[in-house]
Motif scaffolding. Structure first.
Motif, PDB file in Angstrom:
ATOM      1  N   TRP A  61       0.865  -1.175   0.000  1.00  0.00           N
ATOM      2  CA  TRP A  61       0.000   0.000   0.000  1.00  0.00           C
ATOM      3  C   TRP A  61       0.899   1.222   0.000  1.00  0.00           C
ATOM      4  O   TRP A  61       1.759   1.367   0.867  1.00  0.00           O
ATOM      5  N   GLU A 104      -3.495   7.771   6.517  1.00  0.00           N
ATOM      6  CA  GLU A 104      -4.624   7.674   5.576  1.00  0.00           C
ATOM      7  C   GLU A 104      -5.881   8.265   6.198  1.00  0.00           C
ATOM      8  O   GLU A 104      -6.667   8.927   5.520  1.00  0.00           O
ATOM      9  N   SER A 107      -6.753  12.049   5.919  1.00  0.00           N
ATOM     10  CA  SER A 107      -7.391  12.620   4.728  1.00  0.00           C
ATOM     11  C   SER A 107      -8.850  13.006   5.002  1.00  0.00           C
ATOM     12  O   SER A 107      -9.388  13.900   4.338  1.00  0.00           O
ATOM     13  N   ASP A 137      -8.648  12.010  -3.942  1.00  0.00           N
ATOM     14  CA  ASP A 137      -9.351  10.768  -4.269  1.00  0.00           C
ATOM     15  C   ASP A 137     -10.328  10.434  -3.137  1.00  0.00           C
ATOM     16  O   ASP A 137      -9.930   9.874  -2.120  1.00  0.00           O
ATOM     17  N   ARG A 140     -10.356   6.863  -1.606  1.00  0.00           N
ATOM     18  CA  ARG A 140      -9.102   6.292  -1.109  1.00  0.00           C
ATOM     19  C   ARG A 140      -9.260   5.662   0.284  1.00  0.00           C
ATOM     20  O   ARG A 140      -8.736   4.592   0.547  1.00  0.00           O
ATOM     21  N   TRP A 141      -9.941   6.331   1.193  1.00  0.00           N
ATOM     22  CA  TRP A 141     -10.098   5.804   2.551  1.00  0.00           C
ATOM     23  C   TRP A 141     -10.789   4.439   2.525  1.00  0.00           C
ATOM     24  O   TRP A 141     -10.370   3.510   3.198  1.00  0.00           O
ATOM     25  N   ARG A 143     -10.848   2.286   0.053  1.00  0.00           N
ATOM     26  CA  ARG A 143      -9.898   1.313  -0.507  1.00  0.00           C
ATOM     27  C   ARG A 143      -8.825   0.940   0.519  1.00  0.00           C
ATOM     28  O   ARG A 143      -8.411  -0.215   0.605  1.00  0.00           O
TER      29      ARG A 143
END
Length: 176
Positions: A61, A104, A107, A137, A140-141, A143
């Motif tokens: 990742w 992450e 975000s 994006d 994204r979180w 994913r």
């Protein structure tokens, strides 16, 4: 462990530090407050990004690296940088996963910060490029949570690392 349970373990295991960090960052309702936030962000991301980049190569990742963008944003504002803080060790995949949970997850808060920055005139082209990268994006979180579930890190080790990363961020935001 299910995605919901692992996320809950991480959230519950770091909630106190997350709340403290949010209080340290504050409302970001003035250019001075935004500049303090930006300096703290740069000190934190300059320290943690290299570790995450090295660790992500091992686990599959890749986080969005923000240290260069925060440096550009500081330069846009004619502001000096703070020294990077000392990052925690991330000795294994579970520790990297815990650290990634923190960066992450940031975000989500960055969306609100980006709106406040925009209200002060900071944009992707001037003073807030790191926020544009971080919020670029919206999926994204989700994913990341799917990846985290599939990676299935040891929860205790991931929480320990996430706590250390939050503490590192708190140090970055309080140094002068």
């Amino acid at each position: 462990m299910t995605q919901h349970v692992l996320r809950s373990v991480l959230r519950d295991g770091t909630g106190d530090l997350h709340a403290t960090l949010d209080a340290q960052v504050g409302a970001l309702n003035s250019p001075a407050a935004y500049l303090a936030y930006l300096r703290g962000s740069h000190a934190f991301r300059s320290a943690i990004d290299p570790l995450l980049e090295a660790g992500s190569a091992r686990i599959g990742w890749r986080p969005v690296m923000l240290s260069d963008a925060t440096a550009r944003d500081l330069a846009d504002l004619g502001a000096g940088r703070r020294s990077p803080v000392t990052p925690p060790a991330l000795p294994d995949a579970a520790a990297v996963a815990g650290a990634l949970y923190v960066v992450e997850g940031s975000s989500i808060g960055a969306t609100l910060i980006a709106r406040r920055a925009a209200a002060m005139g900071y944009t992707a082209g001037h003073g807030a490029s790191h926020l544009a990268l971080q919020t670029g994006d919206p999926r994204r979180w989700r994913r990341f949570l799917d990846w985290l579930h599939a990676a299935d890190p040891d929860p205790a080790r991931a929480v320990k690392a996430a706590r250390a990363v939050f503490q590192t961020a708190m140090t970055a935001f309080t140094q002068r």
